[in-house]
Design an enzyme around this catalytic site. Sequence first.
Site, PDB file in Angstrom:
ATOM      1  N   ASP A 191     -54.758  89.467  84.141  1.00 46.45           N
ATOM      2  CA  ASP A 191     -54.905  89.649  82.703  1.00 46.45           C
ATOM      3  C   ASP A 191     -55.579  88.401  82.154  1.00 46.45           C
ATOM      4  O   ASP A 191     -55.176  87.292  82.478  1.00 46.45           O
ATOM      5  CB  ASP A 191     -53.509  89.833  82.081  1.00 46.45           C
ATOM      6  CG  ASP A 191     -53.612  90.189  80.619  1.00 46.45           C
ATOM      7  OD1 ASP A 191     -54.602  90.844  80.258  1.00 46.45           O
ATOM      8  OD2 ASP A 191     -52.703  89.815  79.864  1.00 46.45           O
ATOM      9  N   ASP A 231     -48.545  87.669  81.659  1.00 42.47           N
ATOM     10  CA  ASP A 231     -47.565  86.762  81.077  1.00 42.47           C
ATOM     11  C   ASP A 231     -46.191  87.418  80.970  1.00 42.47           C
ATOM     12  O   ASP A 231     -45.243  86.812  80.512  1.00 42.47           O
ATOM     13  CB  ASP A 231     -48.033  86.242  79.712  1.00 42.47           C
ATOM     14  CG  ASP A 231     -48.321  87.373  78.748  1.00 42.47           C
ATOM     15  OD1 ASP A 231     -47.910  88.512  79.038  1.00 42.47           O
ATOM     16  OD2 ASP A 231     -48.958  87.123  77.712  1.00 42.47           O
ATOM     17  N   CYS A 290      -0.139  67.057  69.918  1.00 41.00           N
ATOM     18  CA  CYS A 290       0.461  65.742  69.688  1.00 41.00           C
ATOM     19  C   CYS A 290       0.887  65.110  71.010  1.00 41.00           C
ATOM     20  O   CYS A 290       0.875  65.761  72.043  1.00 41.00           O
ATOM     21  CB  CYS A 290       1.688  65.896  68.800  1.00 41.00           C
ATOM     22  SG  CYS A 290       2.881  67.006  69.567  1.00 41.00           S
ATOM     23  N   CYS A 303       3.577  66.896  73.035  1.00 45.15           N
ATOM     24  CA  CYS A 303       3.195  67.985  73.929  1.00 45.15           C
ATOM     25  C   CYS A 303       2.834  67.445  75.296  1.00 45.15           C
ATOM     26  O   CYS A 303       3.093  68.062  76.324  1.00 45.15           O
ATOM     27  CB  CYS A 303       1.986  68.731  73.384  1.00 45.15           C
ATOM     28  SG  CYS A 303       2.057  69.040  71.630  1.00 45.15           S
ATOM     29  N   ASP A 345     -47.571  92.951  79.342  1.00 46.64           N
ATOM     30  CA  ASP A 345     -48.054  93.702  80.496  1.00 46.64           C
ATOM     31  C   ASP A 345     -46.939  94.000  81.491  1.00 46.64           C
ATOM     32  O   ASP A 345     -47.181  94.207  82.670  1.00 46.64           O
ATOM     33  CB  ASP A 345     -49.229  92.990  81.173  1.00 46.64           C
ATOM     34  CG  ASP A 345     -49.052  91.496  81.147  1.00 46.64           C
ATOM     35  OD1 ASP A 345     -47.896  91.053  81.077  1.00 46.64           O
ATOM     36  OD2 ASP A 345     -50.056  90.770  81.199  1.00 46.64           O
TER      37      ASP A 345
END
Lengths: 123, 747
Positions: free
Chosen positions: B430, B631, B15, B18, B635
Amino acid sequence: MMLALLINGVGLLLIAAILWWFWLGPRRHTTEAVGGGEKLQILVKDGVYEPDRIRLPAGAEATLRFRREDVSPCAEWVLFPDLEVSAQLAVHSDTAVKIPAAEPGEYPFTCQMQMYRGTLVVE
Amino acid sequence: MSEKQQTFTLSGVSCAGCVSKIEKAVNAVPGVGEARVNLADRTLQVSGSADAGAIQSAIEGAGYGAEPVRRSERELREQQHAEEQRHYRQLLWRSGLALGLGVPLMAWGLLTGEMMVNNTGQQLAWGAVGLLTLAVLVYCGGHFFSGAWRAFRHHNANMDTLIALGTGTAWAFSMLVVLLPQLLPEAARHVYFEASAMIIGLINLGQALEVRARGRTSAAVEKLLQLQDPTARVVRDGREVDIPLEEVQVGDRLRVRPGEKIPVDGQVLEGSSLVDESMLTGEPVPVKKGAGDALSAGTLNKNGTLLFGAEKVGAETRLAQIIEMVKNAQSSRVPIARLADKISAIFVPTVMIVAIVAALIWFNWGPDPRAAHMLVVLTSVLIIACPCALGLATPMSVMVGVGKGAEYGVLVRNGKALQQASNLTTLVVDKTGTLTEGAPKLTDLETVGGGDGDADELLALLASLEQGSEHPLAEAVVAAARERNLELLPVSDFEAITAHGVSGTVKDKKILLGNRKLMQRENIDIAAWHERAEELADLGRTAMYAAVNGAAAGIIAVADPIRDDAKAAIARLLRLGLRIEMLTGDSSATAEAVAQQLGIDRVHAELLPEDKEKIVGELLKKGERVGMVGDGINDAPALARADVGFAIGAGTDVAIETADITLMRSSLHGVANAIELSRATLRNIKQNLFGAFVYNTLGIPVAAGVLFPFTGALLSPVIAGAAMAFSSVTVVSNANRLRFFQPTEVQ
């Protein structure tokens, strides 16, 4: 003749002193031990790490806080090459550097140019 | 302590009451200039010099929680920059002041030659100059002396030690001449104040230039950091608020308008737009993003408005991780530098001993005036030795090289990977996902009738049959039908016959799709298609026969298409002198066909995933230096086994963790770029190391006076100072040349 002896004597003495001081003599380190979770501050100033020998327990991660007070670029990085850890240090403030859990042993840490030198002892 | 802004996130604040309570508590902390609570985003801004801990405990004392907001990387950088600028100006100022004294003194010496102390008048005049020089030494060079002293106390010696000893000795000797000239023979009553001042000035100047040049070496990381805007637009309670990037939390909903950058990683909730991801992937074509798609921080939203949920913020975003990785790699060590490291560890004390030995030699065996010669030799040797150039040779090049890599989407793990990538002999690639797209496509469809209508009709039937199957070939057939907007019909009696094909009923027609074995089993005559099937197999395509109601209806072929740029990239790699070996789980015929089209002559086909690692191991045993491209998913063991593992393809987390070099872009060109860059970087490092070694191994003897018998003169300490100051600038500048590196692809 006296002068010649004196100067040569002083020169040789200096060489001996250099050898002893930088290599052969006993080295006193400001050692500090840190536990696993605690943080330790290392001051980076005027060409030296203080403390320059740090003990850590093996097998636990730790955080070192480097406080860089040297603005010259030499002090900008701290490297732990064997641990593949490095950090860019901010000037006038703390930079936290995480050290991973490591095997017992001695791991040197230096600045990029190796003018700053310290040793991390994991035991 | 200086004035600063600090931000805290508050908890337990609900509020307006505070707010004033907290502000009051914080304002009571000594050093706080102004405290302001923002209730909407629950933050507290504090200006002043107060300590963060004190503020935090004051708030906690008032009954609330507070966490200091971590300053962003960008702010740290800015602070760093400001500090660097300040340091730069300070160095220039010190240099100017020292040179302001040194240059006139040197001119005086050169023009009049009167640098001797022989009478009381000269004693007084030079005494005054000596005091002035002392002031310059203390003000402009004090940090060298304090640094040298501190290092000395730690049994350490560094560059400061050499400078302090050199300039200090010259000053002390000159002062001795001024105060007690009668101690020295007449010819040796020479003062060297100008040398002290000049050296301090030149070294400060050299350091200033070095600070400048160094700033440019980290340009790459700077660029990455600039990919992020400092604020993000968060939707809270139906309203859009701009908040600092650091305050964005996981789960926040964010709005990005056209032309804005994506602030954090997340997933699109609403809207669609083209997003330019080239900065992360190197892929120049913007990607279409819609609900459910992932967004990465730092990418650019092109044309639509997107609402998305934050999933990763702060250090967790991919961009932050890339920056972290680049920074770590930039400061990692390269094996080639090991010798330089060893030398620099013992360099300074060694130089000190060399200087003393040289001075003693001149004292005992040199010509008169021996005292003066001794001093000049001592000072010059101390000053000309440059441990900096040696120490900077590798780190600067690595810093620029690794940063440059990041610009081209090449993330290097460390200096070792960079060095090993530069001297690979064999590259194992690959096939799937690297040389080919990784997703099979329908390439051929031929029917008995041969017309387009027939083809579409057959494809619709086959796709309907295959729609329930998960086989990659089936997916290719279904995708092709979707592409042609064909309607899929329901299928009944679907059956997958292992190693043969599939069968089922669509629109009351019995459909078969499979290999020759299937057709033979079902007694369907395919003799007419046999030759065509062989042709397709030779092209690396997988052919299948189709039959409708017991009669051959056509043939279809599916292939994993070769990536558009694979051929050009392979050609580049071959030009780089690499032997290329292709790995694949496909049949030999398909593999050979792909290899032939790409110009690869070594193929390992029909492999199981674990065979890949074995092949890499065998090559290593033969003494090859092996790079492996994959990738990073299936692998990973082979990538780890190779000297350098290149993970290709948009950098999945797994890949970044296992690979030595990660390519953000899914193209083999990235590998060629990485290898070219590593070679350029290593060449640069070698130049730097060579330069630094040659400089020191030539400079020190010259300073010690080996040329005296030929030239009749000693090297002036001033020249030694200039040489030393500019040697490290040269190293940094040479490393900066790497910034102009361009891969051959774009040249």
